[in-house]
Design a protein around this motif. Structure first.
Motif, PDB file in Angstrom:
ATOM      1  N   GLU A  20       0.835  -1.205   0.000  1.00  0.00           N
ATOM      2  CA  GLU A  20       0.000   0.000   0.000  1.00  0.00           C
ATOM      3  C   GLU A  20       0.869   1.254   0.000  1.00  0.00           C
ATOM      4  O   GLU A  20       0.601   2.218  -0.721  1.00  0.00           O
ATOM      5  N   LEU A  21       1.937   1.215   0.777  1.00  0.00           N
ATOM      6  CA  LEU A  21       2.866   2.342   0.825  1.00  0.00           C
ATOM      7  C   LEU A  21       3.511   2.557  -0.544  1.00  0.00           C
ATOM      8  O   LEU A  21       3.647   3.695  -1.003  1.00  0.00           O
ATOM      9  N   GLY A  22       3.877   1.470  -1.205  1.00  0.00           N
ATOM     10  CA  GLY A  22       4.462   1.560  -2.542  1.00  0.00           C
ATOM     11  C   GLY A  22       3.502   2.178  -3.545  1.00  0.00           C
ATOM     12  O   GLY A  22       3.907   2.973  -4.397  1.00  0.00           O
ATOM     13  N   ARG A  23       2.234   1.842  -3.433  1.00  0.00           N
ATOM     14  CA  ARG A  23       1.230   2.427  -4.332  1.00  0.00           C
ATOM     15  C   ARG A  23       1.106   3.932  -4.108  1.00  0.00           C
ATOM     16  O   ARG A  23       0.960   4.695  -5.073  1.00  0.00           O
ATOM     17  N   LEU A  24       1.143   4.353  -2.855  1.00  0.00           N
ATOM     18  CA  LEU A  24       1.095   5.792  -2.573  1.00  0.00           C
ATOM     19  C   LEU A  24       2.316   6.497  -3.147  1.00  0.00           C
ATOM     20  O   LEU A  24       2.211   7.591  -3.701  1.00  0.00           O
ATOM     21  N   TRP A  25       3.480   5.879  -3.012  1.00  0.00           N
ATOM     22  CA  TRP A  25       4.718   6.453  -3.548  1.00  0.00           C
ATOM     23  C   TRP A  25       4.611   6.590  -5.063  1.00  0.00           C
ATOM     24  O   TRP A  25       4.951   7.626  -5.621  1.00  0.00           O
ATOM     25  N   GLU A  26       4.128   5.536  -5.726  1.00  0.00           N
ATOM     26  CA  GLU A  26       3.982   5.582  -7.183  1.00  0.00           C
ATOM     27  C   GLU A  26       3.019   6.681  -7.614  1.00  0.00           C
ATOM     28  O   GLU A  26       3.258   7.371  -8.593  1.00  0.00           O
ATOM     29  N   ALA A  27       1.950   6.852  -6.864  1.00  0.00           N
ATOM     30  CA  ALA A  27       0.978   7.902  -7.177  1.00  0.00           C
ATOM     31  C   ALA A  27       1.614   9.281  -7.006  1.00  0.00           C
ATOM     32  O   ALA A  27       1.385  10.181  -7.807  1.00  0.00           O
ATOM     33  N   ALA A  28       2.424   9.432  -5.958  1.00  0.00           N
ATOM     34  CA  ALA A  28       3.091  10.719  -5.718  1.00  0.00           C
ATOM     35  C   ALA A  28       4.082  11.017  -6.833  1.00  0.00           C
ATOM     36  O   ALA A  28       4.152  12.151  -7.325  1.00  0.00           O
ATOM     37  N   VAL A  29       4.846  10.023  -7.253  1.00  0.00           N
ATOM     38  CA  VAL A  29       5.823  10.212  -8.330  1.00  0.00           C
ATOM     39  C   VAL A  29       5.097  10.526  -9.639  1.00  0.00           C
ATOM     40  O   VAL A  29       5.513  11.395 -10.398  1.00  0.00           O
ATOM     41  N   ALA A  30       3.979   9.856  -9.889  1.00  0.00           N
ATOM     42  CA  ALA A  30       3.214  10.096 -11.115  1.00  0.00           C
ATOM     43  C   ALA A  30       2.650  11.513 -11.155  1.00  0.00           C
ATOM     44  O   ALA A  30       2.450  12.069 -12.238  1.00  0.00           O
ATOM     45  N   ALA A  31       2.422  12.103  -9.990  1.00  0.00           N
ATOM     46  CA  ALA A  31       1.851  13.444  -9.932  1.00  0.00           C
ATOM     47  C   ALA A  31       2.905  14.539 -10.104  1.00  0.00           C
ATOM     48  O   ALA A  31       2.565  15.707 -10.240  1.00  0.00           O
TER      49      ALA A  31
END
Length: 80
Positions: free
Chosen positions: A53-64
């Motif tokens: 779940e933490l990795g998904r949040l990180w990926e979303a932050a990087v994508a933004a």
């Protein structure tokens, strides 16, 4: 992400790259136990129940991020 300290962001970025606590500890010149403490605080602050779940949040932050910035740029800047 704004709730995280600079060191927590460092640890999070390395976790997102799939590095182990021991490797992160070595790269940041801190103990593995300290990495584990940072990881627990990151997960609590971000409200995550797992590293996935933490990795998904990180990926979303990087994508933004603006297209001129990405995880590699952030990683390289942090290591300089």
């Amino acid at each position: 992400m704004s709730r995280l300290s600079t060191r927590e962001i460092d640890v999070l970025g390395l976790l997102a790259l799939g590095k182990t606590s021991k490797v992160i500890a070595y790269e940041l010149s801190i103990s593995a136990k300290t990495v584990e403490i940072h990881r627990a605080r990151i997960m609590a602050k971000m409200g995550c129940g797992s590293l996935v779940e933490l990795g998904r949040l990180w990926e979303a932050a990087v994508a933004a991020l603006p297209t001129s910035l990405d995880a590699t740029t952030l990683e390289n800047d942090r290591l300089d």
